[in-house]
Design a protein around this motif. Structure first.
Motif, PDB file in Angstrom:
ATOM      1  N   PHE A   1       0.831  -1.213   0.000  1.00 24.96           N
ATOM      2  CA  PHE A   1       0.000   0.000   0.000  1.00 24.96           C
ATOM      3  C   PHE A   1       0.866   1.264   0.000  1.00 24.96           C
ATOM      4  O   PHE A   1       0.524   2.253  -0.653  1.00 24.96           O
ATOM      5  N   ALA A   2       1.987   1.220   0.717  1.00 27.95           N
ATOM      6  CA  ALA A   2       2.917   2.353   0.662  1.00 27.95           C
ATOM      7  C   ALA A   2       3.461   2.522  -0.754  1.00 27.95           C
ATOM      8  O   ALA A   2       3.602   3.643  -1.244  1.00 27.95           O
ATOM      9  N   HIS A   3       3.740   1.409  -1.413  1.00 29.47           N
ATOM     10  CA  HIS A   3       4.229   1.435  -2.797  1.00 29.47           C
ATOM     11  C   HIS A   3       3.197   2.095  -3.711  1.00 29.47           C
ATOM     12  O   HIS A   3       3.548   2.910  -4.573  1.00 29.47           O
ATOM     13  N   LEU A   4       1.929   1.753  -3.543  1.00 22.66           N
ATOM     14  CA  LEU A   4       0.871   2.372  -4.350  1.00 22.66           C
ATOM     15  C   LEU A   4       0.801   3.880  -4.126  1.00 22.66           C
ATOM     16  O   LEU A   4       0.686   4.654  -5.084  1.00 22.66           O
ATOM     17  N   VAL A   5       0.880   4.302  -2.871  1.00 25.84           N
ATOM     18  CA  VAL A   5       0.816   5.736  -2.559  1.00 25.84           C
ATOM     19  C   VAL A   5       1.975   6.474  -3.228  1.00 25.84           C
ATOM     20  O   VAL A   5       1.778   7.519  -3.861  1.00 25.84           O
ATOM     21  N   PHE A   6       3.181   5.926  -3.106  1.00 25.85           N
ATOM     22  CA  PHE A   6       4.338   6.598  -3.711  1.00 25.85           C
ATOM     23  C   PHE A   6       4.259   6.586  -5.234  1.00 25.85           C
ATOM     24  O   PHE A   6       4.691   7.536  -5.886  1.00 25.85           O
ATOM     25  N   ASN A   7       3.693   5.542  -5.826  1.00 26.16           N
ATOM     26  CA  ASN A   7       3.528   5.528  -7.279  1.00 26.16           C
ATOM     27  C   ASN A   7       2.550   6.605  -7.731  1.00 26.16           C
ATOM     28  O   ASN A   7       2.773   7.254  -8.753  1.00 26.16           O
ATOM     29  N   TYR A   8       1.463   6.797  -6.978  1.00 24.81           N
ATOM     30  CA  TYR A   8       0.534   7.874  -7.313  1.00 24.81           C
ATOM     31  C   TYR A   8       1.204   9.242  -7.153  1.00 24.81           C
ATOM     32  O   TYR A   8       0.986  10.148  -7.961  1.00 24.81           O
ATOM     33  N   LEU A   9       2.018   9.387  -6.111  1.00 21.93           N
ATOM     34  CA  LEU A   9       2.747  10.648  -5.939  1.00 21.93           C
ATOM     35  C   LEU A   9       3.723  10.895  -7.083  1.00 21.93           C
ATOM     36  O   LEU A   9       3.879  12.038  -7.536  1.00 21.93           O
TER      37      LEU A   9
ATOM     38  N   SER B   1       2.962  14.205  -9.127  1.00 24.35           N
ATOM     39  CA  SER B   1       3.993  15.243  -9.051  1.00 24.35           C
ATOM     40  C   SER B   1       4.704  15.412 -10.394  1.00 24.35           C
ATOM     41  O   SER B   1       5.113  16.521 -10.742  1.00 24.35           O
ATOM     42  N   GLY B   2       4.838  14.343 -11.156  1.00 26.42           N
ATOM     43  CA  GLY B   2       5.435  14.447 -12.490  1.00 26.42           C
ATOM     44  C   GLY B   2       4.587  15.286 -13.430  1.00 26.42           C
ATOM     45  O   GLY B   2       5.100  16.129 -14.166  1.00 26.42           O
ATOM     46  N   ILE B   3       3.282  15.075 -13.379  1.00 24.32           N
ATOM     47  CA  ILE B   3       2.371  15.857 -14.231  1.00 24.32           C
ATOM     48  C   ILE B   3       2.400  17.328 -13.827  1.00 24.32           C
ATOM     49  O   ILE B   3       2.506  18.217 -14.678  1.00 24.32           O
ATOM     50  N   VAL B   4       2.322  17.605 -12.527  1.00 23.09           N
ATOM     51  CA  VAL B   4       2.333  18.997 -12.061  1.00 23.09           C
ATOM     52  C   VAL B   4       3.680  19.647 -12.357  1.00 23.09           C
ATOM     53  O   VAL B   4       3.750  20.823 -12.730  1.00 23.09           O
ATOM     54  N   CYS B   5       4.753  18.877 -12.221  1.00 22.99           N
ATOM     55  CA  CYS B   5       6.088  19.412 -12.517  1.00 22.99           C
ATOM     56  C   CYS B   5       6.178  19.834 -13.983  1.00 22.99           C
ATOM     57  O   CYS B   5       6.708  20.896 -14.303  1.00 22.99           O
TER      58      CYS B   5
ATOM     59  N   GLY C   1       9.481  18.813  -8.595  1.00 23.59           N
ATOM     60  CA  GLY C   1      10.559  17.933  -9.049  1.00 23.59           C
ATOM     61  C   GLY C   1      11.192  17.190  -7.884  1.00 23.59           C
ATOM     62  O   GLY C   1      11.517  16.001  -7.982  1.00 23.59           O
ATOM     63  N   ARG C   2      11.366  17.883  -6.766  1.00 21.53           N
ATOM     64  CA  ARG C   2      11.910  17.224  -5.570  1.00 21.53           C
ATOM     65  C   ARG C   2      10.948  16.177  -5.032  1.00 21.53           C
ATOM     66  O   ARG C   2      11.357  15.090  -4.616  1.00 21.53           O
ATOM     67  N   VAL C   3       9.658  16.502  -5.022  1.00 28.22           N
ATOM     68  CA  VAL C   3       8.647  15.522  -4.592  1.00 28.22           C
ATOM     69  C   VAL C   3       8.684  14.313  -5.524  1.00 28.22           C
ATOM     70  O   VAL C   3       8.595  13.164  -5.071  1.00 28.22           O
ATOM     71  N   TYR C   4       8.855  14.559  -6.813  1.00 27.29           N
ATOM     72  CA  TYR C   4       8.928  13.474  -7.790  1.00 27.29           C
ATOM     73  C   TYR C   4      10.119  12.555  -7.495  1.00 27.29           C
ATOM     74  O   TYR C   4       9.975  11.335  -7.446  1.00 27.29           O
ATOM     75  N   VAL C   5      11.292  13.137  -7.273  1.00 26.96           N
ATOM     76  CA  VAL C   5      12.499  12.334  -7.032  1.00 26.96           C
ATOM     77  C   VAL C   5      12.363  11.543  -5.734  1.00 26.96           C
ATOM     78  O   VAL C   5      12.666  10.343  -5.687  1.00 26.96           O
ATOM     79  N   LEU C   6      11.899  12.196  -4.661  1.00 29.45           N
ATOM     80  CA  LEU C   6      11.741  11.487  -3.391  1.00 29.45           C
ATOM     81  C   LEU C   6      10.673  10.404  -3.475  1.00 29.45           C
ATOM     82  O   LEU C   6      10.842   9.319  -2.910  1.00 29.45           O
TER      83      LEU C   6
ATOM     84  N   MET D   1       9.863   8.730  -6.167  1.00 29.39           N
ATOM     85  CA  MET D   1      10.449   7.648  -6.956  1.00 29.39           C
ATOM     86  C   MET D   1      11.411   6.826  -6.092  1.00 29.39           C
ATOM     87  O   MET D   1      11.418   5.591  -6.152  1.00 29.39           O
ATOM     88  N   LEU D   2      12.186   7.497  -5.278  1.00 33.51           N
ATOM     89  CA  LEU D   2      13.111   6.820  -4.376  1.00 33.51           C
ATOM     90  C   LEU D   2      12.360   5.910  -3.408  1.00 33.51           C
ATOM     91  O   LEU D   2      12.692   4.735  -3.261  1.00 33.51           O
ATOM     92  N   TRP D   3      11.323   6.435  -2.763  1.00 34.07           N
ATOM     93  CA  TRP D   3      10.568   5.645  -1.798  1.00 34.07           C
ATOM     94  C   TRP D   3       9.722   4.571  -2.459  1.00 34.07           C
ATOM     95  O   TRP D   3       9.469   3.523  -1.868  1.00 34.07           O
ATOM     96  N   SER D   4       9.280   4.802  -3.682  1.00 33.83           N
ATOM     97  CA  SER D   4       8.567   3.756  -4.421  1.00 33.83           C
ATOM     98  C   SER D   4       9.487   2.572  -4.675  1.00 33.83           C
ATOM     99  O   SER D   4       9.087   1.409  -4.535  1.00 33.83           O
ATOM    100  N   THR D   5      10.722   2.857  -5.021  1.00 35.46           N
ATOM    101  CA  THR D   5      11.704   1.788  -5.240  1.00 35.46           C
ATOM    102  C   THR D   5      12.000   1.054  -3.941  1.00 35.46           C
ATOM    103  O   THR D   5      12.083  -0.173  -3.909  1.00 35.46           O
ATOM    104  N   VAL D   6      12.146   1.806  -2.858  1.00 32.91           N
ATOM    105  CA  VAL D   6      12.422   1.189  -1.554  1.00 32.91           C
ATOM    106  C   VAL D   6      11.286   0.263  -1.147  1.00 32.91           C
ATOM    107  O   VAL D   6      11.517  -0.875  -0.722  1.00 32.91           O
ATOM    108  N   THR D   7      10.054   0.731  -1.265  1.00 32.64           N
ATOM    109  CA  THR D   7       8.926  -0.104  -0.856  1.00 32.64           C
ATOM    110  C   THR D   7       8.761  -1.313  -1.756  1.00 32.64           C
ATOM    111  O   THR D   7       8.303  -2.353  -1.303  1.00 32.64           O
ATOM    112  N   SER D   8       9.138  -1.206  -3.010  1.00 29.80           N
ATOM    113  CA  SER D   8       9.049  -2.388  -3.870  1.00 29.80           C
ATOM    114  C   SER D   8      10.078  -3.434  -3.465  1.00 29.80           C
ATOM    115  O   SER D   8       9.826  -4.637  -3.560  1.00 29.80           O
ATOM    116  N   LEU D   9      11.250  -2.984  -2.993  1.00 28.52           N
ATOM    117  CA  LEU D   9      12.259  -3.930  -2.533  1.00 28.52           C
ATOM    118  C   LEU D   9      11.811  -4.646  -1.266  1.00 28.52           C
ATOM    119  O   LEU D   9      12.134  -5.817  -1.066  1.00 28.52           O
TER     120      LEU D   9
END
Length: 143
Positions: A41-49, A53-57, A75-80, A82-90
């Motif tokens: 569920f955390a992964h889903l939230v970060f993917n939506y972010l 954030s990419g669209i708004v950026c 852009g910073r929200v997008y990078v963070l 993406m980072l946390w989405s990768t972490v939660t997928s791991l």
């Protein structure tokens, strides 16, 4: 050609109703966490972010000049994200991580996130002070 076959030690699951064998929330085997439901569920939230954030950026790139500062923050929200989405997928599905590794990984990622935000805020404050100093000196020279 020999292949390594990983065997699962089921002795930690026998006759124990509190084991992960009976829980849909996590998998714990061979002293490792392999799949933790909450990270899905955390992964889903970060993917939506990441998506939003990419669209708004991108949208702020073509926005009027007074909204250009939003581009860097989204852009910073997008990078963070993406980072946390990768972490939660791991941590959502892997071959198994000991609890100490998960805690250490979380601490490093949390420190990285907080540290980056603190540095960005501090740098923007320093830039503001530098601009004020330059403006004061320019005003002093024109008198």
């Amino acid at each position: 050609m020999a292949t390594d076959i990983t065997t699962i030690d089921w002795t930690d699951h026998q006759n124990d109703t509190s084991s992960s064998l009976y829980s849909p929330d996590y998998t714990y085997s061979n002293d490792k966490y392999s799949c933790i439901r909450g990270f899905y569920f955390a992964h889903l939230v970060f993917n939506y972010l990441v998506f939003l954030s990419g669209i708004v950026c991108l949208a702020t790139r073509v926005a009027p000049p007074r909204y250009k500062w939003l581009h860097s923050w989204f852009g910073r929200v997008y990078v963070l994200s993406m980072l946390w989405s990768t972490v939660t997928s791991l941590l959502m599905n892997n071959t198994g991580l000991p609890l100490s590794t998960i805690i250490s990984f979380g601490a490093v990622m949390g420190g990285l996130t907080v540290g980056w935000i603190v540095i960005v805020v501090y740098r923007s404050g320093m830039d503001r002070k530098a601009q004020q100093l330059v403006q004061e000196r320019l005003r002093g020279e024109t008198k």
